[in-house]
Scaffold this motif. Structure first.
Motif, PDB file in Angstrom:
ATOM      1  N   ILE A 246       0.838  -1.201   0.000  1.00  0.00           N
ATOM      2  CA  ILE A 246       0.000   0.000   0.000  1.00  0.00           C
ATOM      3  C   ILE A 246       0.877   1.257   0.000  1.00  0.00           C
ATOM      4  N   GLY A 247       1.972   1.230   0.779  1.00  0.00           N
ATOM      5  CA  GLY A 247       2.884   2.373   0.821  1.00  0.00           C
ATOM      6  C   GLY A 247       3.483   2.684  -0.539  1.00  0.00           C
ATOM      7  N   LEU A 248       3.834   1.655  -1.286  1.00  0.00           N
ATOM      8  CA  LEU A 248       4.387   1.867  -2.630  1.00  0.00           C
ATOM      9  C   LEU A 248       3.329   2.432  -3.570  1.00  0.00           C
ATOM     10  N   ILE A 249       2.093   1.959  -3.433  1.00  0.00           N
ATOM     11  CA  ILE A 249       1.001   2.515  -4.248  1.00  0.00           C
ATOM     12  C   ILE A 249       0.797   3.990  -3.919  1.00  0.00           C
ATOM     13  N   MET A 250       0.909   4.337  -2.633  1.00  0.00           N
ATOM     14  CA  MET A 250       0.750   5.727  -2.203  1.00  0.00           C
ATOM     15  C   MET A 250       1.940   6.591  -2.614  1.00  0.00           C
ATOM     16  N   THR A 251       2.956   5.962  -3.201  1.00  0.00           N
ATOM     17  CA  THR A 251       4.144   6.681  -3.669  1.00  0.00           C
ATOM     18  C   THR A 251       4.248   6.611  -5.187  1.00  0.00           C
ATOM     19  N   SER A 252       3.156   6.264  -5.851  1.00  0.00           N
ATOM     20  CA  SER A 252       3.188   5.999  -7.297  1.00  0.00           C
ATOM     21  C   SER A 252       3.732   7.178  -8.097  1.00  0.00           C
ATOM     22  N   GLY A 253       3.335   8.389  -7.754  1.00  0.00           N
ATOM     23  CA  GLY A 253       3.791   9.551  -8.510  1.00  0.00           C
ATOM     24  C   GLY A 253       5.302   9.660  -8.514  1.00  0.00           C
ATOM     25  N   TYR A 254       5.889   9.480  -7.349  1.00  0.00           N
ATOM     26  CA  TYR A 254       7.351   9.551  -7.233  1.00  0.00           C
ATOM     27  C   TYR A 254       8.005   8.371  -7.936  1.00  0.00           C
ATOM     28  N   ILE A 255       7.506   7.164  -7.705  1.00  0.00           N
ATOM     29  CA  ILE A 255       8.138   5.960  -8.256  1.00  0.00           C
ATOM     30  C   ILE A 255       8.056   5.931  -9.771  1.00  0.00           C
ATOM     31  N   PHE A 560       3.160  11.283 -19.935  1.00  0.00           N
ATOM     32  CA  PHE A 560       1.972  10.463 -19.673  1.00  0.00           C
ATOM     33  C   PHE A 560       2.190   9.579 -18.450  1.00  0.00           C
ATOM     34  N   VAL A 561       3.379   9.004 -18.336  1.00  0.00           N
ATOM     35  CA  VAL A 561       3.692   8.139 -17.195  1.00  0.00           C
ATOM     36  C   VAL A 561       3.611   8.926 -15.890  1.00  0.00           C
ATOM     37  N   GLN A 562       4.136  10.147 -15.878  1.00  0.00           N
ATOM     38  CA  GLN A 562       4.061  10.978 -14.675  1.00  0.00           C
ATOM     39  C   GLN A 562       2.613  11.264 -14.296  1.00  0.00           C
ATOM     40  N   CYS A 563       1.794  11.585 -15.272  1.00  0.00           N
ATOM     41  CA  CYS A 563       0.375  11.883 -15.005  1.00  0.00           C
ATOM     42  C   CYS A 563      -0.350  10.667 -14.431  1.00  0.00           C
ATOM     43  N   ILE A 564      -0.061   9.503 -14.975  1.00  0.00           N
ATOM     44  CA  ILE A 564      -0.667   8.276 -14.445  1.00  0.00           C
ATOM     45  C   ILE A 564      -0.230   8.055 -13.002  1.00  0.00           C
ATOM     46  N   GLY A 565       1.065   8.212 -12.737  1.00  0.00           N
ATOM     47  CA  GLY A 565       1.587   8.013 -11.386  1.00  0.00           C
ATOM     48  C   GLY A 565       0.975   8.967 -10.382  1.00  0.00           C
ATOM     49  N   TYR A 566       0.900  10.237 -10.741  1.00  0.00           N
ATOM     50  CA  TYR A 566       0.309  11.228  -9.838  1.00  0.00           C
ATOM     51  C   TYR A 566      -1.161  10.924  -9.575  1.00  0.00           C
ATOM     52  N   THR A 567      -1.867  10.505 -10.610  1.00  0.00           N
ATOM     53  CA  THR A 567      -3.298  10.197 -10.453  1.00  0.00           C
ATOM     54  C   THR A 567      -3.501   9.043  -9.471  1.00  0.00           C
ATOM     55  N   ILE A 568      -2.715   7.972  -9.643  1.00  0.00           N
ATOM     56  CA  ILE A 568      -2.818   6.826  -8.733  1.00  0.00           C
ATOM     57  C   ILE A 568      -2.487   7.247  -7.303  1.00  0.00           C
ATOM     58  N   GLU A 569      -1.434   8.045  -7.149  1.00  0.00           N
ATOM     59  CA  GLU A 569      -1.022   8.461  -5.805  1.00  0.00           C
ATOM     60  C   GLU A 569      -2.090   9.325  -5.135  1.00  0.00           C
ATOM     61  N   ILE A 570      -2.649  10.271  -5.870  1.00  0.00           N
ATOM     62  CA  ILE A 570      -3.699  11.129  -5.302  1.00  0.00           C
ATOM     63  C   ILE A 570      -4.899  10.298  -4.870  1.00  0.00           C
ATOM     64  N   LEU A 571      -5.302   9.363  -5.714  1.00  0.00           N
ATOM     65  CA  LEU A 571      -6.437   8.498  -5.369  1.00  0.00           C
ATOM     66  C   LEU A 571      -6.113   7.640  -4.142  1.00  0.00           C
ATOM     67  N   ALA A 572      -4.859   7.184  -4.043  1.00  0.00           N
ATOM     68  CA  ALA A 572      -4.474   6.331  -2.913  1.00  0.00           C
ATOM     69  C   ALA A 572      -4.506   7.090  -1.590  1.00  0.00           C
ATOM     70  N   TRP A 573      -4.216   8.386  -1.631  1.00  0.00           N
ATOM     71  CA  TRP A 573      -4.188   9.185  -0.411  1.00  0.00           C
ATOM     72  C   TRP A 573      -5.574   9.676   0.008  1.00  0.00           C
ATOM     73  N   LEU A 574      -6.529   9.605  -0.911  1.00  0.00           N
ATOM     74  CA  LEU A 574      -7.878  10.049  -0.561  1.00  0.00           C
ATOM     75  C   LEU A 574      -8.506   9.099   0.460  1.00  0.00           C
ATOM     76  N   PRO A 575      -9.311   9.622   1.397  1.00  0.00           N
ATOM     77  CA  PRO A 575     -10.026   8.737   2.329  1.00  0.00           C
ATOM     78  C   PRO A 575     -10.924   7.761   1.579  1.00  0.00           C
ATOM     79  N   ARG A 576     -11.162   6.593   2.167  1.00  0.00           N
ATOM     80  CA  ARG A 576     -11.909   5.540   1.490  1.00  0.00           C
ATOM     81  C   ARG A 576     -13.299   6.010   1.077  1.00  0.00           C
ATOM     82  N   LYS A 577     -13.971   6.753   1.946  1.00  0.00           N
ATOM     83  CA  LYS A 577     -15.317   7.226   1.615  1.00  0.00           C
ATOM     84  C   LYS A 577     -15.303   8.168   0.423  1.00  0.00           C
ATOM     85  N   VAL A 578     -14.267   9.013   0.371  1.00  0.00           N
ATOM     86  CA  VAL A 578     -14.140   9.936  -0.765  1.00  0.00           C
ATOM     87  C   VAL A 578     -13.907   9.156  -2.048  1.00  0.00           C
TER      88      VAL A 578
END
Length: 613
Positions: A246-255, A560-578
């Motif tokens: 989960i931590g790596l997913i939450m770091t997708s933009g950087y990775i 494109f790769v950066q945009c995908i990474g940032y999108t995944i990371e932002i979604l991962a950091w959002l609260p579950r209900k959001v």
């Protein structure tokens, strides 16, 4: 059996097996808010009395480098770039990718302060204030959860921020996360609370703060877990593994960004035992056991280890393991470990073995505050506080007052000039880690050469050059019909784009490479450089081939790769209900689009039928 295990794990995940504390010792939200106000006042006081030492005490480390990050981010924010990829106050506006490899999340408030005040030392002191305040908050919360004592947690929270006071050193940036890291391990091992999110968030923030510190803390955490192997279960190991994923997913933009850039060229940092800024022969030299103990930078830590070993039968298990872990780390910096071999592995990125014990004072202070006699704890903390006052605020504010004031004035003047016109004056690229392997270090410190176009002046004329933030424009005139190569004053990274107007025609920016000779290949092998067969010309600066005259614009755009990474990371950091609500909205939008497309298709089919009939 697997199903039963999963059900048991999920049941524990929901309940977390929360420990019910007595009313007298429970930490309610209102109580924590009260403590947070106390720590806020404390952080302001420490920052105020340490203003000079914060900006002067770490000049021999990377203070200037991290100041350039703050000033560069401020420049990006001024230009509306809230998630920048390049820093243009470094290397005379040629665009250095420090922001792609160093997370900026701690620097936004200091950068905004610099924008408002144009006082770099004040902005840097705000950065230090955030570290001090954050360390007190996380230190208090984490140690209370581990000791169930407000008094012990309070003492630890006061002393933690001034334990390692070198705010110009990159590793210090992760100190607020260290208590949370060990608490997240403790809650799984000792309390059997398996919710993986806290550890996952800590892992993500560590990676996006300082990679070397993350590796150091990863090794340290592994030792701590192994020392507690008698308490490990499949559930606990699964919880740790889940946190890592989960931590790596939450770091997708950087990775994603990191992997894309490192695959696009070979960076200087990939040469593990490199010869700049320090000679390769002095890197990763182990200490003797005697030197590791006697000459350790923070002697109070050695004293605490000795006390911990003597009283190991009377202190709590977690403190005993922290003390033993610290001792093992201390020995790991010595010749007992085969560093002559290991220095060529990924561990060589440390550059010197003492990085492994840089955070050791925090580990042992945590152990002491959890288990030692309260009077002994208070004595240790009083000593540490006095040591800090004498070696930091007093030294730089009184003993070296005149030199310190002059240094601060020069720092502020330099920062403003670099911010306003980096073409004339800019910060250094420090260790050149994120330049191409073939870089000439002297060239990168020659502002005149960095600002120059390189081209055949007999065949090409360049006029009307205009340089702004992430924008290079010029007119090019060819004197023949032959395509001409132009090296522009921009360090190439994947993402640079060339836009051609007014009849101009040309290629996209890239690095020009040349095959290595046999002699060069032999030299690379002897120096143990990465295995490459070609070298970058012009220090890895971007080059274009123009085949028709006109206007050219060069700018960096997110890939494109950066945009995908940032999108995944932002979604991962959002609260579950959001995330659930967002998914519902997107689902409805998708359903609407499908419904509309069906109606449009139906209308088109009916129209065709009418025409045919």
């Amino acid at each position: 059996m697997i199903k039963d295990f999963r059900l048991c794990f999920l049941d524990n995940l929901k309940s977390n097996k929360e420990i019910k504390n007595s009313d007298d010792d429970s930490l309610m939200l209102s109580s924590y808010l009260s403590y947070s106000i106390v720590f806020l006042i404390y952080a302001i006081i420490i920052t105020y009395i340490s203003y000079i030492s914060i900006n002067r005490g770490s000049w021999m480390y990377d203070y200037s480098f991290h100041m350039s990050r703050i000033v560069g981010l401020a420049q990006s924010l001024k230009n509306g770039d809230w998630l920048p990829n390049l820093n243009y106050v470094v290397a005379n506006n040629s665009g250095y990718a420090v922001t792609m490899f160093y997370g900026n999340w701690q620097l936004y408030i200091p950068a905004l302060v610099f924008l408002a005040t144009k006082t770099a030392t004040f902005a840097y002191s705000v950065y230090a204030f955030l570290l001090i305040y954050g360390s007190s908050l996380t230190g208090f919360y984490s140690l209370y959860q581990m000791s169930k004592s407000r008094k012990r947690a309070f003492i630890f929270a006061l002393i933690l921020p001034i334990t390692i006071p070198f705010f110009g050193y990159g590793m210090v940036a992760v100190i607020p996360l260290i208590p949370l890291l060990f608490y997240s391990l403790y809650r799984v091992i000792y309390s059997e609370r398996y919710n993986p999110m806290l550890l996952a968030a800590v892992i993500s923030l560590l990676i996006q703060t300082h990679v070397i510190s993350t590796i150091v803390l990863g090794i340290t955490s592994a030792i701590f877990v192994l020392l507690n192997s008698n308490q490990l279960t499949r559930q606990k190991l699964f919880s740790f593994s889940l946190s890592l994923v989960i931590g790596l997913i939450m770091t997708s933009g950087y990775i994603f960004q990191y992997v894309e850039q490192t695959q696009s060229q070979t960076f200087f940092v990939s040469w593990i035992i490199r010869d700049f800024p320090f000679p390769a022969k002095i890197l990763m030299l182990p200490n003797s056991v005697e030197d590791a103990i006697i000459n350790y930078q923070f002697p109070i830590a050695i004293v605490i280890i000795v006390i911990g070993l003597v009283s190991s039968f009377w202190i709590k298990s977690v403190s005993r393991k922290l003390i033993l872990m610290s001792l093992l780390l201390l020995f790991s910096t010595t010749a007992l470990i085969p560093w002559k071999i290991l220095k060529y592995s990924f561990l060589g990125v440390f550059q010197y073995t003492n990085r492994l014990v840089y955070f050791l004072p925090i580990y042992v202070l945590m152990a002491a505050c959890i288990s030692f006699n309260k009077y002994l704890v208070i004595s240790i903390c009083i000593f540490q506080f006095g040591y800090y006052i004498v070696t930091q605020p007093y030294k730089y504010s009184y003993e070296e007052h005149r030199e310190s004031i002059e240094y601060l004035k020069n720092t502020n003047t330099f920062a403003v000039k670099a911010f306003e016109n980096p073409l004339q004056l800019s910060y250094d690229t420090s260790g050149d880690e994120y330049l191409n392997l073939s870089v000439n270090h002297d060239d990168m410190r020659n502002g005149l050469s960095l600002n120059q176009f390189i081209y055949n002046q007999q065949e090409v004329a360049i006029e009307n050059v205009r340089q702004k933030y992430n924008d290079l424009e010029f007119d090019v005139s060819l004197k023949s019909n032959q395509p001409q190569t132009i090296v522009v004053p921009r360090i190439w990274y994947k993402g640079y784009k060339a836009y051609y107007r007014d009849d101009a025609v040309g290629t996209q920016p890239k690095i020009i490479y040349q095959k290595l000779s046999k002699e060069e290949l032999a030299q690379y092998s002897k120096a143990k450089k990465p295995k490459v067969t070609e070298k970058a010309l012009y220090n890895g600066f971007a080059a274009i081939s123009v085949s028709h005259s006109g206007h050219v614009q060069i700018a960096y755009k997110k890939t494109f790769v950066q945009c995908i990474g940032y999108t995944i990371e932002i979604l991962a950091w959002l609260p579950r209900k959001v995330r659930q609500q967002l998914w519902m909205v997107l689902s409805k939008i998708g359903e609407t689009i499908i419904l509309c497309s069906k109606k449009i298709r139906q209308y088109v089919d009916e129209s065709l039928k009418r025409k045919i009939s």
